[in-house]
Design a protein around this motif. Structure first.
Motif, PDB file in Angstrom:
ATOM      1  N   PRO A  73       0.778  -1.243   0.000  1.00 26.45           N
ATOM      2  CA  PRO A  73       0.000   0.000   0.000  1.00 26.45           C
ATOM      3  C   PRO A  73       0.810   1.293   0.000  1.00 26.45           C
ATOM      4  O   PRO A  73       0.233   2.368  -0.107  1.00 26.45           O
ATOM      5  CB  PRO A  73      -0.823  -0.117   1.286  1.00 26.45           C
ATOM      6  N   THR A  74       2.131   1.206   0.131  1.00 27.98           N
ATOM      7  CA  THR A  74       2.939   2.431   0.143  1.00 27.98           C
ATOM      8  C   THR A  74       4.018   2.354  -0.926  1.00 27.98           C
ATOM      9  O   THR A  74       4.443   1.260  -1.333  1.00 27.98           O
ATOM     10  CB  THR A  74       3.604   2.655   1.504  1.00 27.98           C
ATOM     11  N   GLU A  75       4.488   3.517  -1.362  1.00 25.27           N
ATOM     12  CA  GLU A  75       5.555   3.554  -2.354  1.00 25.27           C
ATOM     13  C   GLU A  75       6.821   2.900  -1.806  1.00 25.27           C
ATOM     14  O   GLU A  75       7.552   2.212  -2.526  1.00 25.27           O
ATOM     15  CB  GLU A  75       5.837   5.000  -2.764  1.00 25.27           C
ATOM     16  N   GLU A  76       7.065   3.087  -0.519  1.00 24.62           N
ATOM     17  CA  GLU A  76       8.230   2.468   0.111  1.00 24.62           C
ATOM     18  C   GLU A  76       8.144   0.949   0.055  1.00 24.62           C
ATOM     19  O   GLU A  76       9.129   0.264  -0.243  1.00 24.62           O
ATOM     20  CB  GLU A  76       8.348   2.938   1.562  1.00 24.62           C
ATOM     21  N   ALA A  77       6.956   0.401   0.343  1.00 21.39           N
ATOM     22  CA  ALA A  77       6.771  -1.046   0.307  1.00 21.39           C
ATOM     23  C   ALA A  77       6.941  -1.584  -1.107  1.00 21.39           C
ATOM     24  O   ALA A  77       7.553  -2.640  -1.322  1.00 21.39           O
ATOM     25  CB  ALA A  77       5.387  -1.412   0.839  1.00 21.39           C
ATOM     26  N   ARG A  78       6.412  -0.854  -2.085  1.00 15.14           N
ATOM     27  CA  ARG A  78       6.543  -1.291  -3.470  1.00 15.14           C
ATOM     28  C   ARG A  78       8.000  -1.265  -3.916  1.00 15.14           C
ATOM     29  O   ARG A  78       8.478  -2.188  -4.600  1.00 15.14           O
ATOM     30  CB  ARG A  78       5.664  -0.418  -4.378  1.00 15.14           C
ATOM     31  N   ARG A  79       8.717  -0.228  -3.541  1.00 11.84           N
ATOM     32  CA  ARG A  79      10.125  -0.113  -3.923  1.00 11.84           C
ATOM     33  C   ARG A  79      10.954  -1.229  -3.266  1.00 11.84           C
ATOM     34  O   ARG A  79      11.810  -1.849  -3.915  1.00 11.84           O
ATOM     35  CB  ARG A  79      10.665   1.254  -3.531  1.00 11.84           C
ATOM     36  N   ALA A  80      10.688  -1.510  -1.995  1.00  8.49           N
ATOM     37  CA  ALA A  80      11.426  -2.554  -1.283  1.00  8.49           C
ATOM     38  C   ALA A  80      11.168  -3.925  -1.905  1.00  8.49           C
ATOM     39  O   ALA A  80      12.092  -4.741  -2.052  1.00  8.49           O
ATOM     40  CB  ALA A  80      11.033  -2.551   0.195  1.00  8.49           C
ATOM     41  N   TRP A  81       9.904  -4.181  -2.259  1.00  6.42           N
ATOM     42  CA  TRP A  81       9.571  -5.470  -2.896  1.00  6.42           C
ATOM     43  C   TRP A  81      10.297  -5.603  -4.225  1.00  6.42           C
ATOM     44  O   TRP A  81      10.917  -6.637  -4.517  1.00  6.42           O
ATOM     45  CB  TRP A  81       8.066  -5.585  -3.110  1.00  6.42           C
TER      46      TRP A  81
END
Length: 250
Positions: free
Chosen positions: A195-203
């Motif tokens: 749900p967050t840009e940070e989570a998407r980038r980390a994945w």
């Protein structure tokens, strides 16, 4: 490349957003006439407004899990277009569980991710057989078990059913293929899973060899090719679109 889709009639389920919406737009851009199905009519209406007039969009506000959905959809398409050439079974959802999951959750996942699409397909297949042409494309999901997710079992069921269906219908000019998306930007990914840009980038940095999470069009272009007459020798296949995330070599 001319995909020879001009005038073909396609039904896309779960068309209101995400992958379904992107696939509908790609098919329309190639000249298909479209039936677009979902439960959220306002979103279907905005999609219809974005499509070219040649798409002649038929809006089907329908709970696709209803037991009579297949017959209702078939009758609506027969009345408007007189045929159905392409079926994109896109509607469905991930079902991650806490613990082992309840019996109700497992049954619900099987209904949404397997039986509903199967019933719609079986209702439309006779139309395709009569015209000796058809394309059935199932959007499924990963078959690597990262965690207990009640959608994994029906995804596997779709792959097995689709393979059997491809062998049964091949001589009728009908192909059947499945596309499991990896992490691709959609409502489910953006709102529920990452749900967050940070989570998407980390994945993306840790799991996706190409280094980014795909956009809906990255998958839509494959679905559109598989829907075309040019893809007549591709059937019974499971084709992953995931930026290389899946670790299995086959």
């Amino acid at each position: 490349m001319d995909l020879q889709l001009q005038g073909k009639v396609a039904l896309v389920t779960g068309a209101s957003a995400g992958l379904g919406r992107a696939i509908a737009k790609e098919l329309a851009a190639e000249g298909c006439r479209l039936a677009i199905l979902a439960r959220r009519r306002p979103l279907l209406e905005t999609l219809a407004a974005e499509l070219p007039a040649s798409a002649e969009p038929l809006i089907l506000e329908q709970d696709f899990t209803a037991k009579d959905a297949g017959e209702r959809i078939r009758d609506a398409m027969q009345a408007r277009f007189g045929r159905c050439d392409i079926l994109v079974n896109n509607a469905g959802s991930s079902r991650p569980q806490e613990g082992l999951g309840s019996d109700e959750a497992w049954m619900d996942a099987m209904e949404i991710n397997f039986h509903a699409g199967r019933r719609i397909t079986h209702a439309l297949v006779p139309m395709m057989q009569a015209q000796k042409f058809g394309r059935i494309i199932n959007l499924t999901g990963q078959d690597e078990a990262w965690m207990i997710n009640a959608a994994n079992a029906p995804n596997g069921a779709v792959h097995i059913w689709a393979k059997a269906l491809s062998r049964t219908l091949g001589r009728d000019g009908i192909t059947v293929n499945s596309i499991p998306p990896g992490r691709i930007r959609s409502e489910q990914i953006d709102q529920r899973i990452l749900p967050t840009e940070e989570a998407r980038r980390a994945w993306a940095e840790s799991q996706v060899p190409v280094g980014y999470i795909g956009e809906a069009r990255d998958l839509a272009v494959l679905a559109t090719f598989l829907a075309s007459p040019l893809a007549h020798y591709i059937t019974g296949q499971v084709i992953h679109v995931d930026g290389g995330t899946r670790r299995f070599p086959h």
